[in-house]
Design a protein around this motif. Structure first.
Motif, PDB file in Angstrom:
ATOM      1  N   ARG A  68       2.349   5.661   0.888  1.00 30.38           N
ATOM      2  CA  ARG A  68       2.022   4.237   1.355  1.00 30.38           C
ATOM      3  C   ARG A  68       0.650   4.509   2.254  1.00 30.38           C
ATOM      4  NH1 ARG A  68       7.661   1.068   2.558  1.00 30.38           N
ATOM      5  NH2 ARG A  68       8.119   0.955   0.279  1.00 30.38           N
ATOM      6  N   ALA A  69       0.774   5.248   3.194  1.00 32.30           N
ATOM      7  CA  ALA A  69      -0.290   5.439   4.283  1.00 32.30           C
ATOM      8  C   ALA A  69      -1.613   6.000   3.548  1.00 32.30           C
ATOM      9  CB  ALA A  69       0.333   6.300   5.202  1.00 32.30           C
ATOM     10  N   TYR A  70      -1.351   6.833   2.401  1.00 28.07           N
ATOM     11  CA  TYR A  70      -2.606   7.461   1.762  1.00 28.07           C
ATOM     12  C   TYR A  70      -3.243   6.371   1.049  1.00 28.07           C
ATOM     13  CZ  TYR A  70      -4.902  10.349  -1.110  1.00 28.07           C
ATOM     14  OH  TYR A  70      -6.341  11.124  -1.888  1.00 28.07           O
ATOM     15  N   LEU A  71      -2.772   5.397   0.715  1.00 26.32           N
ATOM     16  CA  LEU A  71      -3.524   4.092   0.044  1.00 26.32           C
ATOM     17  C   LEU A  71      -4.382   3.521   0.914  1.00 26.32           C
ATOM     18  CD1 LEU A  71      -0.704   2.689  -2.122  1.00 26.32           C
ATOM     19  CD2 LEU A  71      -2.606   4.382  -2.946  1.00 26.32           C
ATOM     20  N   ARG A  72      -4.170   3.500   2.299  1.00 23.68           N
ATOM     21  CA  ARG A  72      -4.898   2.970   3.543  1.00 23.68           C
ATOM     22  C   ARG A  72      -5.173   1.505   3.114  1.00 23.68           C
ATOM     23  NH1 ARG A  72      -7.838   7.025   1.352  1.00 23.68           N
ATOM     24  NH2 ARG A  72      -7.928   9.060   2.647  1.00 23.68           N
ATOM     25  N   GLY A  73      -4.089   0.716   2.657  1.00 24.08           N
ATOM     26  CA  GLY A  73      -4.337  -0.563   2.358  1.00 24.08           C
ATOM     27  C   GLY A  73      -5.261  -1.139   1.030  1.00 24.08           C
ATOM     28  N   ASP A  74      -5.715  -0.156   0.495  1.00 19.74           N
ATOM     29  CA  ASP A  74      -6.694  -0.373  -0.837  1.00 19.74           C
ATOM     30  C   ASP A  74      -5.879  -1.037  -1.910  1.00 19.74           C
ATOM     31  OD1 ASP A  74      -8.671  -0.618  -2.660  1.00 19.74           O
ATOM     32  OD2 ASP A  74      -9.188   1.369  -2.205  1.00 19.74           O
ATOM     33  N   THR A  75      -6.138  -2.340  -2.007  1.00 15.87           N
ATOM     34  CA  THR A  75      -5.206  -3.183  -2.974  1.00 15.87           C
ATOM     35  C   THR A  75      -5.570  -2.751  -4.716  1.00 15.87           C
ATOM     36  OG1 THR A  75      -6.870  -4.946  -2.932  1.00 15.87           O
ATOM     37  CG2 THR A  75      -4.867  -4.954  -1.674  1.00 15.87           C
ATOM     38  N   ARG A  76      -6.992  -1.922  -4.648  1.00 15.38           N
ATOM     39  CA  ARG A  76      -7.287  -1.586  -6.193  1.00 15.38           C
ATOM     40  C   ARG A  76      -6.660  -0.279  -6.287  1.00 15.38           C
ATOM     41  NH1 ARG A  76     -13.536  -1.024  -4.705  1.00 15.38           N
ATOM     42  NH2 ARG A  76     -12.476  -0.095  -3.092  1.00 15.38           N
ATOM     43  N   ARG A  77      -5.887   0.433  -5.555  1.00 17.02           N
ATOM     44  CA  ARG A  77      -5.248   1.989  -5.737  1.00 17.02           C
ATOM     45  C   ARG A  77      -3.649   1.787  -5.862  1.00 17.02           C
ATOM     46  NH1 ARG A  77      -7.281   5.929  -1.461  1.00 17.02           N
ATOM     47  NH2 ARG A  77      -6.831   7.602  -3.301  1.00 17.02           N
ATOM     48  N   ARG A  78      -3.276   2.592  -6.712  1.00 14.58           N
ATOM     49  CA  ARG A  78      -1.760   2.947  -6.868  1.00 14.58           C
ATOM     50  C   ARG A  78      -1.356   4.369  -6.755  1.00 14.58           C
ATOM     51  NH1 ARG A  78      -2.583  -0.534 -11.525  1.00 14.58           N
ATOM     52  NH2 ARG A  78      -2.047  -2.635 -11.238  1.00 14.58           N
ATOM     53  N   ILE A  79      -0.326   4.388  -6.084  1.00 18.50           N
ATOM     54  CA  ILE A  79       0.352   5.847  -6.473  1.00 18.50           C
ATOM     55  C   ILE A  79       1.028   5.863  -7.884  1.00 18.50           C
ATOM     56  CG2 ILE A  79       2.108   7.516  -5.431  1.00 18.50           C
ATOM     57  CD1 ILE A  79      -0.076   6.960  -3.655  1.00 18.50           C
ATOM     58  N   THR A  80       0.633   6.911  -8.383  1.00 17.14           N
ATOM     59  CA  THR A  80       1.475   7.254  -9.791  1.00 17.14           C
ATOM     60  C   THR A  80       2.557   8.144  -9.632  1.00 17.14           C
ATOM     61  OG1 THR A  80      -0.769   7.151 -11.122  1.00 17.14           O
ATOM     62  CG2 THR A  80       1.101   8.494 -11.981  1.00 17.14           C
ATOM     63  N   TRP A  81       3.510   7.668 -10.202  1.00 16.07           N
ATOM     64  CA  TRP A  81       4.898   8.280  -9.768  1.00 16.07           C
ATOM     65  C   TRP A  81       5.239   8.992 -11.188  1.00 16.07           C
ATOM     66  CZ3 TRP A  81       6.330   8.331  -4.765  1.00 16.07           C
ATOM     67  CH2 TRP A  81       5.882   7.186  -3.998  1.00 16.07           C
ATOM     68  N   GLU A  82       5.416  10.172 -11.281  1.00 18.15           N
ATOM     69  CA  GLU A  82       5.753  10.822 -12.530  1.00 18.15           C
ATOM     70  C   GLU A  82       7.239  10.983 -12.422  1.00 18.15           C
ATOM     71  OE1 GLU A  82       3.577  14.218 -11.315  1.00 18.15           O
ATOM     72  OE2 GLU A  82       1.850  13.804 -12.640  1.00 18.15           O
ATOM     73  N   TYR A  83       7.655  10.869 -13.479  1.00 20.07           N
ATOM     74  CA  TYR A  83       9.294  10.526 -13.760  1.00 20.07           C
ATOM     75  C   TYR A  83       9.807  11.365 -15.199  1.00 20.07           C
ATOM     76  CZ  TYR A  83      14.113   8.433 -12.884  1.00 20.07           C
ATOM     77  OH  TYR A  83      15.057   8.382 -12.609  1.00 20.07           O
ATOM     78  N   VAL A  84       9.926  12.395 -15.043  1.00 22.27           N
ATOM     79  CA  VAL A  84      10.463  13.264 -16.312  1.00 22.27           C
ATOM     80  C   VAL A  84      11.935  12.594 -16.760  1.00 22.27           C
ATOM     81  CG1 VAL A  84      11.683  15.192 -15.336  1.00 22.27           C
ATOM     82  CG2 VAL A  84      10.708  15.440 -17.606  1.00 22.27           C
ATOM     83  N   MET A  85      11.893  12.250 -18.014  1.00 18.92           N
ATOM     84  CA  MET A  85      13.089  11.681 -18.581  1.00 18.92           C
ATOM     85  C   MET A  85      14.000  12.789 -19.114  1.00 18.92           C
ATOM     86  SD  MET A  85      12.720   8.646 -17.865  1.00 18.92           S
ATOM     87  CE  MET A  85      13.816   7.638 -19.012  1.00 18.92           C
ATOM     88  N   LEU A  86      15.100  13.048 -18.408  1.00 19.96           N
ATOM     89  CA  LEU A  86      16.259  13.943 -18.747  1.00 19.96           C
ATOM     90  C   LEU A  86      17.605  13.248 -19.223  1.00 19.96           C
ATOM     91  CD1 LEU A  86      15.555  16.136 -15.504  1.00 19.96           C
ATOM     92  CD2 LEU A  86      14.620  16.402 -17.833  1.00 19.96           C
ATOM     93  N   ASP A  87      17.810  13.674 -20.504  1.00 17.82           N
ATOM     94  CA  ASP A  87      19.069  13.155 -21.128  1.00 17.82           C
ATOM     95  C   ASP A  87      20.227  13.210 -20.392  1.00 17.82           C
ATOM     96  OD1 ASP A  87      20.631  11.798 -23.285  1.00 17.82           O
ATOM     97  OD2 ASP A  87      20.792  14.004 -24.279  1.00 17.82           O
TER      98      ASP A  87
END
Length: 381
Positions: free
Chosen positions: A265-284
């Motif tokens: 959250r701190a990395y975004l510095r409050g910039d509402t145009r940016r998002r963190i991308t969360w990579e989530y590998v789908m494991l059966d």
């Protein structure tokens, strides 16, 4: 790797003498950003703008021959020819895929090898580059981790992957992702220099939204990165709670979710145009249930997010299976109903082992492997 490399060795051939003459050492100019080239020019008695022109010749024009850099003073070119180099990485193998994806196995000066992947799409082209020889973070579902770890790449070795791709495809890619072999934030200085070069207007001209750094979550260096860069940040999450993430992503034992999420959250510095991308590998049967989806929704509440669901790409001996497509879709639909941006990554290049988590390269001398915890502790806060 240092900014200098061995490029030539000669023996003293005078009768009766077998002593080895010290190798000629040349400065690898790919290790320098624009400011570094300006400083080099001044050191050699030229003006800073000569350094900028040198930087432009190397990256924007892809020129290796100093004599062809016609707007540089002759004396400067002569010194560069004698004392510097712009090395290319030999291609040990090139594997094209039916979907247009190409994987290159590139050989480093010390014989190590890393993999780089070019992914063409209808409206964009993506280059996936490596930042380390192997990886020390031991993520359970990643083939690179099985290779062990040998060393960090230099900034020049990272940029050499970009230059190779530009030479082969005839233009700069529209996007570069540091999602190849290695943990970028465990190679902080070289990666920052390389991403600066990628975004420089005199080099590859990529915007901050088109250079993405993917990390498993070295929290102190996320804060450090926020001080010096604003590239897009992707985080290898893969689990919605500490217990499961401890098993899948061992660095979580040192930097658990209650530390990782605030850092992002701190990395975004409050910039509402940016998002963190969360990579989530789908494991059966591991992290793909609706209960996991609900826990993920709670975890990401209040964080501008995009969740990238990645069907697991199998490799020999992994011990995991890919989640069925219908379960991946149900997981995604639950995230969407909660208001999260969620996409399912299309698998590309899996038949040539070029898909996410399948890169292996060649790691020599695994005895230099560094455990994930000790490597992370060694980083400057």
């Amino acid at each position: 790797m240092a900014a200098y490399e061995r490029v030539d060795e000669r023996r003293d051939l005078r009768p009766g003498l077998g002593a080895q003459v010290p190798p000629i050492v040349r400065q690898n100019l790919l290790n320098l950003d624009q400011r570094g080239c300006e400083g080099l020019a001044q050191t050699l008695g030229c003006k800073p703008f000569h350094g900028r022109n040198l930087f432009k010749w190397i990256h924007k024009h892809g020129v290796d021959d100093f004599d062809a850099m016609t707007d540089l003073p002759k004396a400067f070119r002569a010194r560069l020819a004698a004392e510097a180099s712009i090395p290319r990485l030999p291609v040990a193998a090139e594997k094209p895929s039916a979907d247009g994806t190409v994987k290159w196995l590139l050989e480093l000066p010390d014989g190590q090898r890393v993999e780089t992947v070019f992914i063409p799409e209808e409206r964009r082209t993506t280059l996936c580059v490596s930042s380390q020889v192997g990886c020390a973070l031991d993520c359970a579902f990643c083939a690179t981790a099985r290779q062990g770890f040998n060393r960090n790449l230099s900034a020049g070795e990272i940029i050499a992957q970009v230059r190779h791709a530009v030479q082969r495809i005839g233009r700069a890619p529209s996007n570069i992702v540091l999602m190849g072999m290695g943990e970028p934030l465990a190679n902080f200085d070289a990666v920052v220099t390389a991403t600066d070069v990628m975004r420089d207007d005199l080099a590859y001209m990529l915007s901050k939204y088109r250079v993405t750094l993917s990390t498993s979550g070295i929290v102190p260096n996320i804060y450090r990165l926020a001080e010096v860069s604003d590239v897009a940040l992707a985080v290898s999450l893969h689990a919605p709670d500490n217990a499961l993430r401890d098993e899948l992503v061992p660095i979580n034992r040192k930097y658990p979710l209650e530390e990782l999420i605030p850092a992002c959250r701190a990395y975004l510095r409050g910039d509402t145009r940016r998002r963190i991308t969360w990579e989530y590998v789908m494991l059966d049967g591991v992290n793909d249930s609706i209960a996991h989806a609900k826990a993920l929704i709670r975890l990401l509440e209040g964080t501008p997010s995009k969740v990238n669901l990645i069907p697991f790409n199998p490799f020999p001996g992994s011990g995991f299976e890919t989640s069925p497509p219908e379960r991946v879709d149900a997981f995604r639909q639950r995230l969407l109903r909660a208001g999260l941006v969620a996409t399912t990554r299309k698998t590309r290049g899996d038949e040539i082992a070029a898909a996410c988590g399948q890169l292996v390269g060649r790691v020599q001398d695994r005895r230099r492997r560094v455990p994930a915890m000790s490597q992370a502790v060694a980083l400057r806060p």
